[in-house]
Motif scaffolding. Structure first.
Motif, PDB file in Angstrom:
ATOM      1  N   PRO A  13      91.789  42.201  47.113  1.00  0.00           N
ATOM      2  CA  PRO A  13      90.005  42.224  47.471  1.00  0.00           C
ATOM      3  C   PRO A  13      89.689  41.582  48.865  1.00  0.00           C
ATOM      4  O   PRO A  13      88.849  42.042  49.874  1.00  0.00           O
ATOM      5  CB  PRO A  13      89.928  40.781  46.586  1.00  0.00           C
ATOM      6  CG  PRO A  13      90.945  40.503  45.732  1.00  0.00           C
ATOM      7  CD  PRO A  13      92.611  41.185  46.282  1.00  0.00           C
ATOM      8  N   SER A  14      90.855  41.167  49.775  1.00  0.00           N
ATOM      9  CA  SER A  14      91.191  40.933  51.027  1.00  0.00           C
ATOM     10  C   SER A  14      90.596  41.963  51.974  1.00  0.00           C
ATOM     11  O   SER A  14      89.983  42.542  53.201  1.00  0.00           O
ATOM     12  CB  SER A  14      91.905  40.729  51.455  1.00  0.00           C
ATOM     13  OG  SER A  14      91.671  38.383  51.505  1.00  0.00           O
ATOM     14  N   PHE A  15      91.244  42.898  51.281  1.00  0.00           N
ATOM     15  CA  PHE A  15      91.057  44.276  51.742  1.00  0.00           C
ATOM     16  C   PHE A  15      90.025  45.260  51.458  1.00  0.00           C
ATOM     17  O   PHE A  15      89.421  46.010  52.704  1.00  0.00           O
ATOM     18  CB  PHE A  15      92.453  45.702  51.228  1.00  0.00           C
ATOM     19  CG  PHE A  15      92.460  46.605  51.677  1.00  0.00           C
ATOM     20  CD1 PHE A  15      92.068  46.516  52.780  1.00  0.00           C
ATOM     21  CD2 PHE A  15      91.898  47.453  50.774  1.00  0.00           C
ATOM     22  CE1 PHE A  15      92.674  48.286  53.719  1.00  0.00           C
ATOM     23  CE2 PHE A  15      92.001  49.592  51.270  1.00  0.00           C
ATOM     24  CZ  PHE A  15      92.416  49.505  52.820  1.00  0.00           C
ATOM     25  N   ALA A  16      89.428  44.824  50.996  1.00  0.00           N
ATOM     26  CA  ALA A  16      88.581  45.671  49.885  1.00  0.00           C
ATOM     27  C   ALA A  16      87.296  44.602  50.362  1.00  0.00           C
ATOM     28  O   ALA A  16      85.882  45.508  50.636  1.00  0.00           O
ATOM     29  CB  ALA A  16      88.644  45.660  48.365  1.00  0.00           C
ATOM     30  N   LEU A  17      87.298  44.007  51.514  1.00  0.00           N
ATOM     31  CA  LEU A  17      86.334  42.537  51.973  1.00  0.00           C
ATOM     32  C   LEU A  17      85.987  43.064  53.247  1.00  0.00           C
ATOM     33  O   LEU A  17      84.866  43.643  54.039  1.00  0.00           O
ATOM     34  CB  LEU A  17      86.697  41.435  51.939  1.00  0.00           C
ATOM     35  CG  LEU A  17      85.859  41.009  50.834  1.00  0.00           C
ATOM     36  CD1 LEU A  17      86.780  39.138  50.114  1.00  0.00           C
ATOM     37  CD2 LEU A  17      84.382  40.594  49.971  1.00  0.00           C
ATOM     38  N   ARG A  18      87.317  43.693  54.268  1.00  0.00           N
ATOM     39  CA  ARG A  18      87.762  43.428  55.329  1.00  0.00           C
ATOM     40  C   ARG A  18      87.437  44.819  56.379  1.00  0.00           C
ATOM     41  O   ARG A  18      87.438  45.290  57.039  1.00  0.00           O
ATOM     42  CB  ARG A  18      88.538  42.622  55.879  1.00  0.00           C
ATOM     43  CG  ARG A  18      88.937  41.426  55.475  1.00  0.00           C
ATOM     44  CD  ARG A  18      89.674  40.784  56.841  1.00  0.00           C
ATOM     45  NE  ARG A  18      89.594  39.111  56.139  1.00  0.00           N
ATOM     46  CZ  ARG A  18      90.899  38.538  55.564  1.00  0.00           C
ATOM     47  NH1 ARG A  18      91.325  39.543  55.206  1.00  0.00           N
ATOM     48  NH2 ARG A  18      90.857  37.688  55.392  1.00  0.00           N
ATOM     49  N   ALA A  19      87.662  45.778  54.809  1.00  0.00           N
ATOM     50  CA  ALA A  19      87.790  47.277  55.766  1.00  0.00           C
ATOM     51  C   ALA A  19      86.950  47.145  56.253  1.00  0.00           C
ATOM     52  O   ALA A  19      85.285  47.212  56.018  1.00  0.00           O
ATOM     53  CB  ALA A  19      88.427  47.607  54.743  1.00  0.00           C
ATOM     54  N   THR A  20      86.898  48.466  58.211  1.00  0.00           N
ATOM     55  CA  THR A  20      85.526  48.882  58.465  1.00  0.00           C
ATOM     56  C   THR A  20      85.030  49.763  57.618  1.00  0.00           C
ATOM     57  O   THR A  20      83.117  49.531  58.426  1.00  0.00           O
ATOM     58  CB  THR A  20      85.893  49.264  59.877  1.00  0.00           C
ATOM     59  OG1 THR A  20      87.576  49.669  59.686  1.00  0.00           O
ATOM     60  CG2 THR A  20      86.474  47.698  61.043  1.00  0.00           C
ATOM     61  N   GLU A  21      84.771  50.380  57.265  1.00  0.00           N
ATOM     62  CA  GLU A  21      84.015  51.247  56.518  1.00  0.00           C
ATOM     63  C   GLU A  21      83.795  51.426  55.735  1.00  0.00           C
ATOM     64  O   GLU A  21      85.028  50.775  54.569  1.00  0.00           O
ATOM     65  CB  GLU A  21      85.808  53.316  56.525  1.00  0.00           C
ATOM     66  CG  GLU A  21      85.622  54.150  57.477  1.00  0.00           C
ATOM     67  CD  GLU A  21      85.065  54.223  57.893  1.00  0.00           C
ATOM     68  OE1 GLU A  21      84.079  54.636  57.966  1.00  0.00           O
ATOM     69  OE2 GLU A  21      85.245  54.191  59.463  1.00  0.00           O
ATOM     70  N   GLU A  33      83.976  50.303  49.801  1.00  0.00           N
ATOM     71  CA  GLU A  33      84.080  50.607  47.907  1.00  0.00           C
ATOM     72  C   GLU A  33      85.178  51.534  47.263  1.00  0.00           C
ATOM     73  O   GLU A  33      85.391  51.004  46.190  1.00  0.00           O
ATOM     74  CB  GLU A  33      82.667  52.030  48.155  1.00  0.00           C
ATOM     75  CG  GLU A  33      81.407  51.041  48.218  1.00  0.00           C
ATOM     76  CD  GLU A  33      80.121  51.930  48.401  1.00  0.00           C
ATOM     77  OE1 GLU A  33      80.372  53.037  48.306  1.00  0.00           O
ATOM     78  OE2 GLU A  33      79.150  51.089  48.804  1.00  0.00           O
ATOM     79  N   ARG A  34      85.999  52.113  47.836  1.00  0.00           N
ATOM     80  CA  ARG A  34      87.289  53.189  46.784  1.00  0.00           C
ATOM     81  C   ARG A  34      87.904  51.980  46.565  1.00  0.00           C
ATOM     82  O   ARG A  34      88.461  51.652  45.787  1.00  0.00           O
ATOM     83  CB  ARG A  34      87.807  54.132  47.975  1.00  0.00           C
ATOM     84  CG  ARG A  34      88.095  54.942  46.779  1.00  0.00           C
ATOM     85  CD  ARG A  34      88.124  56.089  47.587  1.00  0.00           C
ATOM     86  NE  ARG A  34      88.013  55.804  49.310  1.00  0.00           N
ATOM     87  CZ  ARG A  34      89.358  55.688  49.909  1.00  0.00           C
ATOM     88  NH1 ARG A  34      90.348  55.352  49.916  1.00  0.00           N
ATOM     89  NH2 ARG A  34      89.306  55.934  51.437  1.00  0.00           N
ATOM     90  N   ALA A  35      88.087  50.466  47.384  1.00  0.00           N
ATOM     91  CA  ALA A  35      89.574  49.928  47.087  1.00  0.00           C
ATOM     92  C   ALA A  35      89.148  48.730  45.880  1.00  0.00           C
ATOM     93  O   ALA A  35      89.713  48.463  45.125  1.00  0.00           O
ATOM     94  CB  ALA A  35      89.260  48.933  48.356  1.00  0.00           C
ATOM     95  N   TYR A  36      87.509  48.181  46.241  1.00  0.00           N
ATOM     96  CA  TYR A  36      86.916  47.510  44.878  1.00  0.00           C
ATOM     97  C   TYR A  36      87.050  48.601  43.477  1.00  0.00           C
ATOM     98  O   TYR A  36      87.238  47.733  42.386  1.00  0.00           O
ATOM     99  CB  TYR A  36      85.499  47.405  45.612  1.00  0.00           C
ATOM    100  CG  TYR A  36      84.601  46.675  44.302  1.00  0.00           C
ATOM    101  CD1 TYR A  36      85.265  45.049  43.973  1.00  0.00           C
ATOM    102  CD2 TYR A  36      83.707  47.060  43.490  1.00  0.00           C
ATOM    103  CE1 TYR A  36      84.443  44.735  42.758  1.00  0.00           C
ATOM    104  CE2 TYR A  36      82.796  46.690  42.293  1.00  0.00           C
ATOM    105  CZ  TYR A  36      83.490  45.310  41.747  1.00  0.00           C
ATOM    106  OH  TYR A  36      82.989  44.480  41.225  1.00  0.00           O
TER     107      TYR A  36
END
Ligand code: URA
Length: 209
Positions: A172-180, A185-188
């Motif tokens: 989830p941290s990746f989905a929170l922190r990605a710049t784009e 949204e894709r990660a979530y």
């Protein structure tokens, strides 16, 4: 987690009975406390993250900060109650470095992941989950016991591993922190999809029992 006696021939410091006593690596020195997993003893789904963050370190519970809020949202969207899943981390102490007054997360080293596998192993044998959802690459490497495992190669299909079905997705941290925004949204959505897969596998398993 149940208390066990060390096996004959194993040094007690290598096989601590209690997580509070763990000195298998040096991370305990700068953490407030270890953070054990949380959830029903015989949950069919286990979710494994990387390591406690700042909030988790202070509260002593896994996934209670911003990453936990996202995980809760994804679980809710999937129709899975958090109370029904066992949530834990590959590494039980918060690894951090100071940045001004803040404590910044530092990715655990492979030797720390390996040292802490002792605890994950105990949790897995206590809970005996049907499905293990791994959030991010540290959890994946730890659960598969493969330092070379990658999310890219492991996502999108269930992996049979030592009697469990492993479903890999982003942390989830990746989905929170990605710049784009699109990446976030894709990660979530990938996290939601992985939880849905876990839900389906468990439903099938219940029917077959
Ligand atoms: N990130 C994790 O991997 N685990 C937690 O418990 C919190 C944040």
């Amino acid at each position: 987690m149940t208390t066990r006696k060390p096996k004959p021939g194993v040094e007690p410091e290598q096989a601590p009975a209690l997580l509070d006593e763990c000195r298998r690596c040096a991370l305990w020195e700068h953490a407030t406390q270890p953070v054990p997993g949380n959830g029903p003893r015989h949950a069919l789904v286990m979710i494994v993250g990387e390591q406690p963050g700042d909030h988790e370190d202070l509260q002593g519970k896994p996934f209670v900060g911003p990453a936990g809020a996202m995980l809760d949202r994804a679980l809710e969207e999937t129709g899975v109650a958090r109370e029904d899943v066992y949530v834990t981390n590959a590494v039980k102490h918060f690894k951090w470095e100071p940045r001004g007054k803040r404590r910044l997360h530092k990715t655990p080293a492979q030797r720390e992941i390996d040292a802490c596998h002792y605890w994950l192993d105990r949790e897995t044998s206590d809970v005996v989950p049907k499905v293990i959802v791994v959030l991010g690459s540290t959890a994946l490497k730890s659960v598969l016991r493969d330092a070379k495992a990658t999310l890219q190669a492991s996502m999108g299909h269930a992996i049979e591993h030592e009697g469990h079905v492993v479903v890999a997705t982003y942390h989830p941290s990746f989905a929170l922190r990605a710049t784009e925004k699109e990446t976030r949204e894709r990660a979530y959505q990938a996290i939601v999809e992985a939880l849905r897969d876990a839900h389906r596998i468990v439903a099938r398993h219940r029917k077959e029992r």
